[in-house]
Design a protein around this motif. Structure first.
Motif, short mmCIF file in Angstrom:
data_model
loop_
_atom_site.label_atom_id
_atom_site.label_comp_id
_atom_site.label_asym_id
_atom_site.label_seq_id
_atom_site.Cartn_x
_atom_site.Cartn_y
_atom_site.Cartn_z
N TYR A 120 17.02 129.00 46.21
CA TYR A 120 18.47 129.19 46.23
C TYR A 120 19.14 128.81 44.91
CZ TYR A 120 18.62 130.34 51.15
OH TYR A 120 18.46 130.97 52.34
N GLY A 121 18.55 127.92 44.15
CA GLY A 121 19.16 127.50 42.91
C GLY A 121 18.75 128.30 41.69
N ILE A 122 17.56 128.91 41.74
CA ILE A 122 17.06 129.61 40.56
C ILE A 122 16.77 131.08 40.85
CG2 ILE A 122 15.20 129.71 38.85
CD1 ILE A 122 14.91 126.66 39.23
N ALA A 123 15.93 131.33 41.83
CA ALA A 123 15.46 132.70 42.07
C ALA A 123 16.57 133.63 42.54
CB ALA A 123 14.31 132.69 43.08
N LEU A 124 17.39 133.22 43.50
CA LEU A 124 18.44 134.11 44.00
C LEU A 124 19.50 134.42 42.94
CD1 LEU A 124 18.90 133.00 47.70
CD2 LEU A 124 17.79 135.04 46.82
N PRO A 125 19.98 133.43 42.16
CA PRO A 125 20.92 133.80 41.09
C PRO A 125 20.32 134.75 40.06
CG PRO A 125 21.09 131.45 41.54
CD PRO A 125 19.93 131.96 42.32
N LEU A 126 19.04 134.57 39.75
CA LEU A 126 18.39 135.50 38.81
C LEU A 126 18.31 136.91 39.40
CD1 LEU A 126 15.50 133.34 37.32
CD2 LEU A 126 17.56 134.15 36.17
N ALA A 127 17.97 136.99 40.68
CA ALA A 127 17.90 138.30 41.34
C ALA A 127 19.27 138.95 41.39
CB ALA A 127 17.31 138.16 42.74
N GLN A 128 20.32 138.16 41.65
CA GLN A 128 21.66 138.72 41.68
C GLN A 128 22.10 139.20 40.29
OE1 GLN A 128 23.84 135.45 43.35
NE2 GLN A 128 23.39 136.05 45.47
N SER A 129 21.74 138.46 39.27
CA SER A 129 22.05 138.89 37.90
C SER A 129 21.33 140.18 37.56
CB SER A 129 21.65 137.81 36.90
OG SER A 129 22.40 136.65 37.10
N ARG A 130 20.07 140.29 37.97
CA ARG A 130 19.30 141.51 37.72
C ARG A 130 19.94 142.69 38.44
NH1 ARG A 130 14.06 140.97 40.35
NH2 ARG A 130 15.28 141.74 42.09
#
Length: 171
Positions: free
Chosen positions: A37-47
């Motif tokens: 929730y802190g790293i992977a999801l924000p990266l996926a949302q940015s992508r």
């Protein structure tokens, strides 16, 4: 650092065996969930946002190309107009403003300003692309300016763009 580890060890030794297992399970679950929730999801949302921006840019590019083809077809179907001798003396900002008024575009112009080099800057926040293109085509030979730079951005509605135009006097 050693004092912190001593305090943590003392805390864990004060817990029962069952409580230590629960703390361990919590740590093994909370850390991966926190990482997701802190790293992977924000990266996926940015992508996903970047992919959406690329898709929007490609759609805008296709839309502008389609508008250019449509305008060229309409101009060809309208027939040849008599050639006008190209003016070499710039008509000035008041002449540009008058031609904007005649074309019904003055209200859409958010900025109409003189530049230090004698050029003119025009900005439209929301204007019909076909109306702007017709005005540019009609004025091209009579105003004494060259179109030095322009930017079109697709608007929220069909055939509406935001436009920035930079005109410089003919050399």
């Amino acid at each position: 650092m050693s004092a912190l580890m001593d305090r943590l060890t003392g805390f864990l030794l004060g817990l029962s065996r069952r409580e230590r297992w629960l703390v361990a399970v919590l740590a093994l679950i909370a850390l991966p969930v926190g990482a997701v929730y802190g790293i992977a999801l924000p990266l996926a949302q940015s992508r996903d946002a970047a992919r959406a921006a690329v898709a929007e840019a490609r759609a805008t590019e296709l839309w502008v190309a389609d508008q250019a083809v449509q305008f060229a077809t309409l101009a060809r179907d309208a027939g040849q107009r008599p050639q006008v001798t190209r003016a070499t003396t710039p008509i000035g900002i008041s002449g540009i403003e008058a031609s904007l008024r005649d074309a019904g575009l003055r209200e859409a112009a958010a900025e109409l300003a003189n530049a230090a080099d004698g050029g003119i800057t025009l900005r439209f926040d929301a204007v019909r692309f076909t109306q702007l293109a017709e005005w540019l085509t009609a004025q091209n030979d009579t105003w004494g300016y060259d179109l030095a730079g322009f930017t079109f951005e697709r608007g929220a509605r069909t055939d509406v763009v935001a436009a920035d135009l930079r005109l410089v006097p003919l050399q």
